[in-house]
Enzyme design. Structure first.
Site, PDB file in Angstrom:
ATOM      1  N   ARG A  44       0.869  -1.194   0.000  1.00 46.05           N
ATOM      2  CA  ARG A  44       0.000   0.000   0.000  1.00 46.05           C
ATOM      3  C   ARG A  44       0.896   1.231   0.000  1.00 46.05           C
ATOM      4  NH1 ARG A  44      -2.212   3.452   3.885  1.00 46.05           N
ATOM      5  NH2 ARG A  44      -4.354   4.135   3.500  1.00 46.05           N
ATOM      6  N   SER A  58     -13.064  -2.864   1.247  1.00 47.84           N
ATOM      7  CA  SER A  58     -13.344  -2.184   2.511  1.00 47.84           C
ATOM      8  C   SER A  58     -14.826  -1.866   2.565  1.00 47.84           C
ATOM      9  CB  SER A  58     -12.568  -0.869   2.602  1.00 47.84           C
ATOM     10  OG  SER A  58     -11.187  -1.124   2.568  1.00 47.84           O
ATOM     11  N   LYS A  72      -4.246   6.376   8.397  1.00 46.15           N
ATOM     12  CA  LYS A  72      -4.994   6.705   7.171  1.00 46.15           C
ATOM     13  C   LYS A  72      -5.555   8.106   7.330  1.00 46.15           C
ATOM     14  CE  LYS A  72      -9.045   4.955   4.621  1.00 46.15           C
ATOM     15  NZ  LYS A  72      -8.748   4.968   3.209  1.00 46.15           N
TER      16      LYS A  72
END
Ligand code: TZP
Ligand code: MG
Length: 219
Positions: free
Chosen positions: A46, A118, A147
């Site tokens: 990521r 998600s 995040k």
């Protein structure tokens, strides 16, 4: 590493490590190798946030990390970047609600790849399920600073709710999870926990992965 059925996917999701170069205090390849030594069961690349790599340097890092995963039989999943996942023949992708619709992603990557989605509500879960999701990521379970655009943390409520309503799809919790609180996520009905900082920022990456693993497998 090819995952052939839902039960092997459920197992692979148990200790799910996510990172990119912005999450690492040390060289990402070193961090990944140490995490594997500690017993992670799956890796997601990521490359996001401040200082995230792009273009050829991102591609080179992805290849390097994928090779480490291959050598250790750890499934390698890519966040968001479907083109990169196809170019590298990654084991799968993880997408959010703001990404391309799952049906489009499935057409592009093929039926034998893993798609994680998600989800933040029952309605999103059903849409993802109907679109052919292989697993859900649910969170933030606990507060997280990792995040930037994370929604407020909501504990394990949605995980419990989906299980109460009879959904059996593999689920991982995400957001602020560490060795101390991982057990509660599993007890709520998740198959695994996905973490960034609890492993990547730990004084010992290997020990952090081991501790997380212990608490997940003991529940
Ligand atoms: N999605 C929801 S919370 C989160 C993502 C990617 C960040 C998780 O990071 P950490 O450091 O494990 O809280
Ligand atoms: Mg996304």
């Amino acid at each position: 590493m090819k995952i052939c059925n839902i039960e092997s996917l459920r197992d692979a999701l148990k200790v799910y490590f996510i990172m990119g170069s912005p999450n690492c205090k040390d060289n990402p390849s070193k961090v990944l190798k140490e995490a594997i030594e500690g017993g992670i069961t799956l890796f997601q690349f990521r490359e996001k946030g401040t200082g995230a790599l792009t273009g050829d340097i991102k591609l080179a890092l992805a290849k390097e990390l994928q090779q480490i995963c291959r050598e250790n039989q750890i499934p390698f999943i890519i966040n968001d970047d479907i083109g990169l996942a196809i170019a590298l023949d990654a084991d799968g992708v993880h997408i959010g609600q703001e990404d391309e619709p799952i049906e489009e992603v499935r057409k592009k990557i093929g039926s034998d790849k893993i798609i994680g989605v998600s989800v933040h509500s029952y309605a999103e879960a059903i849409t993802a399920l109907e679109g052919g999701a292989d697993y859900f990521g649910i969170g933030p379970v606990f507060p997280t600073k990792t995040k930037e655009d994370a929604k407020p943390s909501n504990g394990t409520k949605l995980i419990e709710d989906l299980r109460d309503r009879g959904l059996t799809i593999p689920i991982v919790g995400i957001g602020g999870i560490n060795a101390e609180n991982a057990g509660s996520v599993i007890q709520a009905g998740a198959d695994g926990v996905s973490v960034i900082t609890a492993i990547s920022h730990a004084p010992s990456v290997t020990e952090a992965a081991k501790a997380l693993r212990k608490n997940v497998f003991e529940k």
